[in-house]
Write a protein that holds these residues in place. Sequence first.
Motif, PDB file in Angstrom:
ATOM      1  N   LEU A 135       0.816  -1.214   0.000  1.00 39.86           N
ATOM      2  CA  LEU A 135       0.000   0.000   0.000  1.00 39.86           C
ATOM      3  C   LEU A 135       0.845   1.257   0.000  1.00 39.86           C
ATOM      4  O   LEU A 135       0.519   2.238  -0.680  1.00 39.86           O
ATOM      5  CB  LEU A 135      -0.914   0.013   1.237  1.00 39.86           C
ATOM      6  N   GLU A 136       1.898   1.271   0.782  1.00 40.55           N
ATOM      7  CA  GLU A 136       2.711   2.481   0.894  1.00 40.55           C
ATOM      8  C   GLU A 136       3.408   2.809  -0.424  1.00 40.55           C
ATOM      9  O   GLU A 136       3.502   3.969  -0.816  1.00 40.55           O
ATOM     10  CB  GLU A 136       3.723   2.329   2.025  1.00 40.55           C
ATOM     11  N   LYS A 137       3.885   1.796  -1.122  1.00 47.14           N
ATOM     12  CA  LYS A 137       4.561   2.019  -2.407  1.00 47.14           C
ATOM     13  C   LYS A 137       3.576   2.121  -3.562  1.00 47.14           C
ATOM     14  O   LYS A 137       3.922   2.629  -4.630  1.00 47.14           O
ATOM     15  CB  LYS A 137       5.550   0.886  -2.681  1.00 47.14           C
ATOM     16  N   ASP A 150      -3.166   3.272  -8.722  1.00 49.58           N
ATOM     17  CA  ASP A 150      -3.526   4.597  -8.234  1.00 49.58           C
ATOM     18  C   ASP A 150      -4.498   4.460  -7.066  1.00 49.58           C
ATOM     19  O   ASP A 150      -5.484   3.726  -7.150  1.00 49.58           O
ATOM     20  CB  ASP A 150      -4.196   5.406  -9.349  1.00 49.58           C
ATOM     21  N   ILE A 151      -4.224   5.204  -6.003  1.00 42.94           N
ATOM     22  CA  ILE A 151      -5.118   5.219  -4.853  1.00 42.94           C
ATOM     23  C   ILE A 151      -4.981   6.572  -4.159  1.00 42.94           C
ATOM     24  O   ILE A 151      -3.856   7.042  -3.925  1.00 42.94           O
ATOM     25  CB  ILE A 151      -4.806   4.059  -3.876  1.00 42.94           C
ATOM     26  N   PRO A 152      -6.088   7.243  -3.852  1.00 41.79           N
ATOM     27  CA  PRO A 152      -5.993   8.522  -3.146  1.00 41.79           C
ATOM     28  C   PRO A 152      -5.304   8.341  -1.793  1.00 41.79           C
ATOM     29  O   PRO A 152      -5.454   7.300  -1.138  1.00 41.79           O
ATOM     30  CB  PRO A 152      -7.463   8.925  -2.961  1.00 41.79           C
ATOM     31  N   ASP A 153      -4.551   9.340  -1.391  1.00 42.79           N
ATOM     32  CA  ASP A 153      -3.814   9.249  -0.124  1.00 42.79           C
ATOM     33  C   ASP A 153      -4.738   8.983   1.056  1.00 42.79           C
ATOM     34  O   ASP A 153      -4.372   8.250   1.981  1.00 42.79           O
ATOM     35  CB  ASP A 153      -3.025  10.545   0.118  1.00 42.79           C
ATOM     36  N   ILE A 154      -5.937   9.572   1.036  1.00 39.02           N
ATOM     37  CA  ILE A 154      -6.853   9.380   2.158  1.00 39.02           C
ATOM     38  C   ILE A 154      -7.317   7.926   2.232  1.00 39.02           C
ATOM     39  O   ILE A 154      -7.511   7.370   3.316  1.00 39.02           O
ATOM     40  CB  ILE A 154      -8.060  10.349   2.066  1.00 39.02           C
ATOM     41  N   ARG A 156      -5.485   5.359   1.212  1.00 38.71           N
ATOM     42  CA  ARG A 156      -4.312   4.634   1.707  1.00 38.71           C
ATOM     43  C   ARG A 156      -4.243   4.736   3.234  1.00 38.71           C
ATOM     44  O   ARG A 156      -4.016   3.738   3.928  1.00 38.71           O
ATOM     45  CB  ARG A 156      -3.040   5.196   1.074  1.00 38.71           C
ATOM     46  N   GLN A 157      -4.490   5.933   3.751  1.00 37.79           N
ATOM     47  CA  GLN A 157      -4.453   6.145   5.196  1.00 37.79           C
ATOM     48  C   GLN A 157      -5.513   5.302   5.899  1.00 37.79           C
ATOM     49  O   GLN A 157      -5.256   4.689   6.942  1.00 37.79           O
ATOM     50  CB  GLN A 157      -4.670   7.634   5.499  1.00 37.79           C
ATOM     51  N   LYS A 158      -6.712   5.262   5.331  1.00 37.26           N
ATOM     52  CA  LYS A 158      -7.800   4.496   5.936  1.00 37.26           C
ATOM     53  C   LYS A 158      -7.494   2.993   5.934  1.00 37.26           C
ATOM     54  O   LYS A 158      -7.728   2.307   6.932  1.00 37.26           O
ATOM     55  CB  LYS A 158      -9.119   4.787   5.202  1.00 37.26           C
ATOM     56  N   LEU A 159      -6.969   2.470   4.845  1.00 45.93           N
ATOM     57  CA  LEU A 159      -6.651   1.048   4.769  1.00 45.93           C
ATOM     58  C   LEU A 159      -5.521   0.674   5.727  1.00 45.93           C
ATOM     59  O   LEU A 159      -5.596  -0.345   6.416  1.00 45.93           O
ATOM     60  CB  LEU A 159      -6.275   0.673   3.334  1.00 45.93           C
ATOM     61  N   ILE A 160      -4.487   1.485   5.770  1.00 45.43           N
ATOM     62  CA  ILE A 160      -3.350   1.186   6.646  1.00 45.43           C
ATOM     63  C   ILE A 160      -3.764   1.213   8.110  1.00 45.43           C
ATOM     64  O   ILE A 160      -3.335   0.378   8.914  1.00 45.43           O
ATOM     65  CB  ILE A 160      -2.191   2.165   6.372  1.00 45.43           C
TER      66      ILE A 160
END
Length: 200
Positions: A135-137, A150-154, A156-160
Motif C-alpha cells: 500500500l505504501e509504495k 492509483d489510490i488517493p492518499d486518504i 491509503r491512510q484508511k486502509l493502513i
Amino acid sequence: MTGWTTHEGLAVALPRANVDTDQIIPARFMSASRAEGYGGFLFADLRDGDADFPLDRHPDASVLVAGPNFGSGSSREAAVYALVDAGIRVVVAESFADIFAGNAVNNGLLPAAVRDAAEVLEALGDGTAEASVDLEKGTLTIGGQTHGFDIPDIWRQKLINGWDDIDLTRAHLDDISAYRHRRATDAPWVWAGDGTSSAG
C-alpha cells in the motif's frame, strides 16, 4: 477493522468487464443477516452451473483480477461484504465504480486501479500466481511482474489504519474541538446561549 500495509496471497482472474453489484451478490440474498456471513453468496448466479468458475477452482485466492468498471450498478455495500467474507482482500481492475470503491475502502478491501490490468488478466489466464501488494509504495507484483496502482492518499491512510469514515473523523477531534472554541469566541451569536456551554 484491522489495518494492513502489505498483503501476499494467491491471485485469480475473473475475465469479465462491467461486473455489477447484482452479479457480485444477487438481490435475493440481501435479507440475510451480516452475522451469518455473505461469502457463500458471492457471484452466486455466475457460479450456478459453472463447475469451472475461477473461485471454485481456487477457493484460497485472496486477490481477484477482473475486467474494467468493476462494481458498477447499485450502491449495495453487501457486494463488498460478500467479497471480504469470502476472503478477498484486493480486487484489481482497470477501473471501478466510485461508490463501490468507497465502500470497499471502508471495509478494508483494496480496489487497485491498475492501468495495464488487461495484461495481468492475460498473464494469469486460467491459472493462478502469487501476488504481493504494498500500500505504501502503491505496487502490485504478480508472477514476478510489478505494476503501479492509483489510490488517493486518504484511502491509503484508511486502509493502513483500518479506519472507516467515522474513524477518520475521530482522528481530527483535536482540530474539531479547537475550531468549536474559536468559533464560539469569534461568533458567539451563532450559539443558542452565550456560546460558553455549547463550546465547552
